[in-house]
Enzyme design. Structure first.
Site, PDB file in Angstrom:
ATOM      1  N   GLY A  30      -5.332  -4.477  -1.584  1.00  0.00           N
ATOM      2  CA  GLY A  30      -5.748  -2.950  -2.284  1.00  0.00           C
ATOM      3  C   GLY A  30      -4.917  -2.988  -3.104  1.00  0.00           C
ATOM      4  O   GLY A  30      -3.880  -3.778  -3.243  1.00  0.00           O
ATOM      5  N   GLY A  32      -3.107   0.632  -5.735  1.00  0.00           N
ATOM      6  CA  GLY A  32      -2.792   1.942  -6.015  1.00  0.00           C
ATOM      7  C   GLY A  32      -2.129   2.109  -7.172  1.00  0.00           C
ATOM      8  O   GLY A  32      -1.732   1.450  -8.153  1.00  0.00           O
ATOM      9  N   GLN A  33      -1.626   3.469  -7.481  1.00  0.00           N
ATOM     10  CA  GLN A  33      -0.867   3.700  -8.655  1.00  0.00           C
ATOM     11  C   GLN A  33       0.313   3.227  -8.692  1.00  0.00           C
ATOM     12  O   GLN A  33       0.721   2.563 -10.034  1.00  0.00           O
ATOM     13  CB  GLN A  33      -0.666   5.514  -8.613  1.00  0.00           C
ATOM     14  CG  GLN A  33      -0.456   5.925  -9.887  1.00  0.00           C
ATOM     15  CD  GLN A  33      -0.294   7.367 -10.006  1.00  0.00           C
ATOM     16  OE1 GLN A  33      -0.482   8.107  -8.758  1.00  0.00           O
ATOM     17  NE2 GLN A  33      -0.194   7.923 -11.016  1.00  0.00           N
ATOM     18  N   ALA A  35       1.422   0.516  -6.259  1.00  0.00           N
ATOM     19  CA  ALA A  35       1.664  -0.580  -5.316  1.00  0.00           C
ATOM     20  C   ALA A  35       0.441  -1.460  -5.563  1.00  0.00           C
ATOM     21  O   ALA A  35      -0.800  -0.895  -5.640  1.00  0.00           O
ATOM     22  CB  ALA A  35       1.808   0.003  -4.050  1.00  0.00           C
ATOM     23  N   ILE A  36       0.451  -2.860  -5.187  1.00  0.00           N
ATOM     24  CA  ILE A  36      -0.568  -3.795  -4.843  1.00  0.00           C
ATOM     25  C   ILE A  36      -0.146  -4.439  -3.798  1.00  0.00           C
ATOM     26  O   ILE A  36       1.050  -4.880  -3.361  1.00  0.00           O
ATOM     27  CB  ILE A  36      -0.672  -4.658  -6.008  1.00  0.00           C
ATOM     28  CG1 ILE A  36      -0.789  -3.799  -7.521  1.00  0.00           C
ATOM     29  CG2 ILE A  36      -1.452  -5.752  -5.741  1.00  0.00           C
ATOM     30  CD1 ILE A  36      -0.983  -5.063  -8.578  1.00  0.00           C
ATOM     31  N   LYS A  52       3.240  -6.148   0.365  1.00  0.00           N
ATOM     32  CA  LYS A  52       3.252  -4.907  -0.643  1.00  0.00           C
ATOM     33  C   LYS A  52       4.439  -4.847  -1.846  1.00  0.00           C
ATOM     34  O   LYS A  52       5.420  -4.546  -1.716  1.00  0.00           O
ATOM     35  CB  LYS A  52       3.408  -3.593   0.340  1.00  0.00           C
ATOM     36  CG  LYS A  52       3.292  -2.438  -0.463  1.00  0.00           C
ATOM     37  CD  LYS A  52       3.578  -1.374   0.598  1.00  0.00           C
ATOM     38  CE  LYS A  52       3.389   0.202  -0.083  1.00  0.00           C
ATOM     39  NZ  LYS A  52       3.948   1.263   0.776  1.00  0.00           N
ATOM     40  N   ASP A 149       2.915  11.912   7.824  1.00  0.00           N
ATOM     41  CA  ASP A 149       1.739  11.506   7.036  1.00  0.00           C
ATOM     42  C   ASP A 149       0.597  10.895   7.928  1.00  0.00           C
ATOM     43  O   ASP A 149       0.105  10.145   7.695  1.00  0.00           O
ATOM     44  CB  ASP A 149       2.006  10.482   5.733  1.00  0.00           C
ATOM     45  CG  ASP A 149       0.836  10.469   4.824  1.00  0.00           C
ATOM     46  OD1 ASP A 149       0.135  11.537   4.791  1.00  0.00           O
ATOM     47  OD2 ASP A 149       0.812   9.534   4.235  1.00  0.00           O
TER      48      ASP A 149
END
Length: 370
Positions: A30, A32-33, A35-36, A52, A149
């Site tokens: 996955g 994201g802005q 993080a990979i 991560k 969260d």
């Protein structure tokens, strides 16, 4: 010899070595802005984990990347916890641009994805999952750690190919230790699941997690979301007004015990909201007699609507969460005169984790986020 970074005693130490020297880095799970997440295999043991890679913010003026302090807080909390229903941190590495968390690999996907594949589900089965969530949160709250969260995307399964899969709570990027006598306020989280005290920028505590559990339970039983409106403003207004109901269309087969559990969690006054211990003792979770146990067994989850709404919900969330979170930040920032860059970072972090799961948080033995 392992070399740790030289930092002050109250700061987390990360290994200043190349993660590639110790792990074979595999496929991307996955992104994201900031993080990979990639699958990895430890060279010395052959065991699989999830790596991560978190992009570090290079300067205070920058809004790109995650600031060191927030990464340290997440790592500090993960190093304190060890519970069957909480993701495990294995190791941490750091280079010039990234901090790399080596995390437990969870391959069963999200709980809600699993439920959407089922043909039927009784409340008794549903409570077996809710109970695991409560057990994990109880462990955190015992340590005075608030997750902040809790949402379907952060409730994963270790392995979905067993009758009652094992739940893992993930993503501790917003988690915080609640200190006695220290007031804590912040604007963060996914708006659909945040408690009124977050929207109103009031002091926060463990109670915010209990509200989120109420929202999660409502969605699990019906497929409907209690506060999600047609507009951003409507969603936030519904939360602060605690404006929801048990629509007969969605809750016709839901027990009164289940509704009572939800009602006692979705309470605006934090002092009147169920604590984690009270939630565990609630008769819907722990029946006190055979009649209550039978009610759970004979009441069923509205899976037809759950499946229909879940597909729509996944699409809508991925499309709108950025603008909704930014709206929450902007409106409350005016109210309390917060620094723009820091608040937007919190929202961007949350958005990042949602995007990161789109690709393959589901087919693995751990989650992409801690």
């Amino acid at each position: 010899m392992v070399q740790a970074s030289m930092r002050s005693p109250n700061m987390e130490t990360f290994k200043q070595q190349k993660v590639e020297d110790f792990y074979d880095i595999g496929e991307e799970l996955g992104s994201g802005q900031f993080a990979i997440v990639k699958k990895c295999r430890e060279k010395s043991t052959g065991l699989e984990y999830a790596a991560k890679f978190i992009k570090k913010r290079q300067s205070r003026a920058s809004r790109r990347g995650v600031c060191r302090e927030e990464i340290e807080r997440e790592v500090s909390i993960l190093r304190q916890v060890l519970h069957p229903n909480i993701i495990t941190l294995h190791d941490v590495y750091e280079n010039r641009t990234d901090v790399v968390l080596i995390l437990e690999l969870v391959s069963g996907g999200e709980l809600f994805d699993f439920l959407a594949q089922k043909e039927s589900l009784s409340e008794e089965e549903a409570t077996s999952f809710i109970k695991q969530i409560l057990d994990g949160v109880n462990y955190l709250h015992t340590k005075k750690i608030a997750h902040f969260d809790l949402k379907p995307e952060n409730i994963m399964l270790l392995d979905k190919n067993i009758p009652i899969p094992h739940i893992k709570l993930i993503d501790f990027g917003l988690a915080h230790e609640i200190e006695d006598g220290v007031e804590f306020k912040n604007i963060f989280g996914t708006p659909e699941f945040v408690a009124p005290e977050i929207v109103n920028y009031e002091p926060l505590g463990l109670e915010a997690d209990m509200w989120s559990i109420g929202v999660i339970t409502y969605i699990l039983l019906s497929g409907a979301s209690p506060f999600l409106g047609d507009t951003k403003q409507e969603t936030l207004a519904n939360i602060t007004a605690v404006s929801y109901d048990f629509d007969e269309e969605f809750f016709s087969q839901t027990s009164e015990l289940a509704k009572d559990f939800i009602r006692k969690l979705l309470v605006k006054e934090t002092r009147k909201r169920l604590t984690i211990q009270e939630a565990l003792r609630h008769p819907w979770i722990t029946p006190v007699d055979t009649q209550q146990a039978m009610v759970r067994r004979e009441s069923v989850v509205n899976l037809e609507n759950f499946k229909k709404q879940y597909v729509r919900r996944r699409w809508k969330l991925s499309f709108s969460i950025v603008s909704l979170c930014n709206h929450l930040t902007r409106s409350l920032m005016k109210k309390v005169h917060l620094r723009t860059s820091e608040d937007l970072r919190n929202c961007e972090s949350d958005t990042e984790e949602n995007i990161a799961r789109r690709k393959a948080l589901h087919p693995r033995r751990r989650s992409s986020t801690s």
